[in-house]
Design a protein around this motif. Structure first.
Motif, short mmCIF file in Angstrom:
data_model
loop_
_atom_site.label_atom_id
_atom_site.label_comp_id
_atom_site.label_asym_id
_atom_site.label_seq_id
_atom_site.Cartn_x
_atom_site.Cartn_y
_atom_site.Cartn_z
N ALA A 220 -9.09 8.92 14.43
CA ALA A 220 -9.95 7.79 14.81
C ALA A 220 -11.40 8.02 14.44
O ALA A 220 -12.16 7.08 14.23
CB ALA A 220 -9.82 7.53 16.31
N GLY A 221 -11.78 9.29 14.35
CA GLY A 221 -13.18 9.61 14.07
C GLY A 221 -13.56 9.57 12.61
O GLY A 221 -14.74 9.74 12.28
N VAL A 222 -12.60 9.37 11.72
CA VAL A 222 -12.89 9.31 10.28
C VAL A 222 -12.45 7.95 9.76
O VAL A 222 -11.47 7.38 10.22
CB VAL A 222 -12.18 10.45 9.51
N ASN A 223 -13.19 7.46 8.77
CA ASN A 223 -12.91 6.13 8.25
C ASN A 223 -12.04 6.22 7.00
O ASN A 223 -12.48 5.93 5.89
CB ASN A 223 -14.22 5.40 7.94
N THR A 224 -10.80 6.67 7.16
CA THR A 224 -9.92 6.84 6.02
C THR A 224 -8.56 6.20 6.30
O THR A 224 -8.26 5.82 7.44
CB THR A 224 -9.74 8.33 5.68
N THR A 225 -7.76 6.11 5.25
CA THR A 225 -6.44 5.47 5.39
C THR A 225 -5.47 6.41 6.09
O THR A 225 -5.47 7.62 5.87
CB THR A 225 -5.89 5.10 4.00
N ILE A 226 -4.61 5.82 6.92
CA ILE A 226 -3.65 6.59 7.71
C ILE A 226 -2.25 6.02 7.50
O ILE A 226 -2.07 4.80 7.47
CB ILE A 226 -4.02 6.54 9.21
N LEU A 227 -1.28 6.92 7.35
CA LEU A 227 0.13 6.50 7.24
C LEU A 227 0.88 7.03 8.45
O LEU A 227 0.99 8.24 8.65
CB LEU A 227 0.75 7.04 5.95
N ILE A 228 1.40 6.11 9.26
CA ILE A 228 2.16 6.47 10.47
C ILE A 228 3.65 6.34 10.16
O ILE A 228 4.10 5.30 9.69
CB ILE A 228 1.79 5.54 11.64
N THR A 229 4.41 7.40 10.42
CA THR A 229 5.85 7.39 10.19
C THR A 229 6.59 7.72 11.47
O THR A 229 6.03 8.30 12.40
CB THR A 229 6.24 8.39 9.09
N GLY A 230 7.86 7.39 11.51
CA GLY A 230 8.69 7.67 12.67
C GLY A 230 9.84 6.68 12.75
O GLY A 230 9.85 5.67 12.07
N GLU A 231 10.80 6.98 13.60
CA GLU A 231 11.97 6.12 13.76
C GLU A 231 11.58 4.75 14.29
O GLU A 231 10.47 4.55 14.82
CB GLU A 231 12.97 6.77 14.73
N THR A 232 12.49 3.82 14.19
CA THR A 232 12.28 2.48 14.74
C THR A 232 12.09 2.57 16.26
O THR A 232 12.83 3.25 16.95
CB THR A 232 13.48 1.58 14.44
#
Length: 464
Positions: free
Chosen positions: A169-181
């Motif tokens: 949250a403290g950096v202004n960069t792209t994030i990819l969130i993965t995980g099961e449904t």
């Protein structure tokens, strides 16, 4: 016939003694002629001390207060009153004046209504509780619904996830969130937005799988006036524009059409985009978070997802563990959702200890989404305030029955049972994750320890 002559017949008195209600007889001057056994018991005084005495004397001795006989003789009418005995029992007492040929006869009839009064008191108490309960429910409904707490947990897996979320949250960069449904990837994205310096700007959630492919570009980037047939005559701002200054959350990023991926890559790299029908690019001040339950790396190798887009998205990867990997968080999730749905539906339900035991050991293949849906279903459909195992869906009841098999079988020692269970757990974990390294990580064991047990039990990756 004189009134006193009535009680000279033994058979007559025996009949009156059979009656469970009290019967007290006196003449027209208030002198006691006779009382049956029930009346003797009610007055707590032997017949010998009653018969022959005037009711005014008995009243003075506080044996009866007031004397219904006296009231009848004074009013010359039927009198009914409520009286209490020494034992605290309550009686409804009715006095009747009978005019015989030669003199008057007063008959006082006493009926025990203690149980009826108690039942009435209980009924009044129940009605009072219902009124209070209804008032509390109304007050709950009148209160604004508190925001649903989505990011919940207390175990190590959750703490590690929370630490990573705070750093991201403290950096202004792209994030990819993965995980099961159903693990709560959208809750993670919202938490990142809330903790970022963009929290007071829009958070725009786009489900890439829910937008028709033919409309995806125009919905995402917007379009110019008259850009295509059927377009809004004034044009339309896209979702990217709506997220200006805030966060654009691309859920199910794996579903974005392959021919539009270059345009998304441009947005990620340059923070610029081209609305449909426009000739000049527009700048976008947005933070992009993407999420998926699919293996983008595998899709990339198969050619269904661009390699450059994959690496541009995967700058800060965040894996959200399933409930199987964070069982210590199941209880706080259950309680938080129970509180929320109780408030939402105006209920005051609670889980029985048996239900909690079952749900703590349930597999939760649908993760947090399944848990939330189940809790709301139980709050709405359970008949009593206490939610019991009988209220659970048949699927979960069946799972609970299967789980009960983890007990000693006939002629089985404790060590044998432990080995049987250990073999089952390691076999299932190895089958699911395919490698001893990953199985060891999930089980919290060393890789060599897992390999020794696989060899010991003769387990293969495809063994069920």
């Amino acid at each position: 016939m004189k009134a006193a002559d009535l009680f000279s017949h033994t058979e007559f008195k025996e009949v009156l003694n059979v009656i469970s209600d009290g019967l007290f007889f006196s003449d027209g001057t208030g002198n006691t002629l006779w009382v049956n056994d029930a009346s003797e018991k009610i007055l707590n005084t032997p017949k010998e001390k009653l018969i022959g005495k005037n009711v005014t004397e008995l009243e003075a001795e506080n044996i009866m207060n007031p004397s219904v006989t006296r009231l009848v003789l004074e009013s010359r009418n039927t009198i009914t009153t409520l009286q209490s005995s020494y034992g605290g029992r309550k009686y409804i007492v009715t006095g009747h004046l009978l005019r015989l040929e030669e003199e008057d006869l007063v008959v006082v009839h006493s009926r025990d209504i203690t149980n009826a009064v108690a039942t009435s008191d209980k009924l009044e108490e129940t009605e009072r509780l219902i009124r209070n309960y209804s008032r509390e429910i109304k007050q709950m409904k009148d209160q604004p619904l508190p925001p649903k707490q989505k990011f919940i947990g207390s175990g190590k897996s959750f703490r590690d996830l929370n630490d990573l979320v705070e750093k991201a949250a403290g950096v202004n960069t792209t994030i990819l969130i993965t995980g099961e449904t159903g693990v709560g990837k959208n809750a993670v994205a919202e938490q990142i937005h809330e903790l970022s310096d963009r929290h007071n700007k829009p958070f725009v959630h786009i489900n890439c799988g829910a937008i028709p492919e033919s409309l995806f570009e125009s919905e995402l980037f917007g379009y110019k006036k008259g850009a295509f047939t059927g377009a809004n005559t004034a044009g339309k701002a896209g979702l990217v524009k709506m997220a200006e200054g805030g966060t654009l959350f691309l859920d199910e990023i794996s579903e974005i059409p392959i021919h539009l991926q270059p345009k998304l890559l441009q947005l990620l790299q340059n923070k610029t985009y081209l609305p449909v029908g426009e000739t000049a690019t527009q700048e976008a001040d947005i933070r992009i978070i993407a999420a998926t339950n699919k293996d983008l790396y595998e899709m990339m190798e198969k050619g269904s997802f661009r390699e450059d887009l994959y690496y541009r998205l995967n700058i800060v990867p965040i894996y959200v563990p399933s409930l199987k990997e964070r069982p210590e968080d199941i209880f706080p999730l259950l309680q938080s959702n129970l509180k929320y749905f109780n408030h939402l539906h105006g209920e005051m339900k609670h889980f029985s200890s048996q239900v909690i035991d079952i749900l703590l050991n349930y597999e939760w293949s649908g993760n947090i989404r399944e848990l939330e849906n189940l809790v709301e279903r139980l709050v709405v459909t359970s008949r009593a305030s206490k939610i019991t195992p009988e209220d659970l869906p048949e699927k979960i009841q069946s799972f609970s029955s299967e789980a009960a098999t983890y007990i000693l079988k006939d002629d089985e020692s404790l060590n044998e049972a432990m080995e049987r269970i250990e073999k089952s757990i390691i076999s299932e974990t190895y089958r699911k994750y395919k490698t001893t390294r990953k199985a060891a990580d999930v089980l919290g064991m060393s890789q060599s320890g897992v390999m020794r047990r696989i060899k010991k039990y003769g387990i293969k990756p495809d063994q069920q």
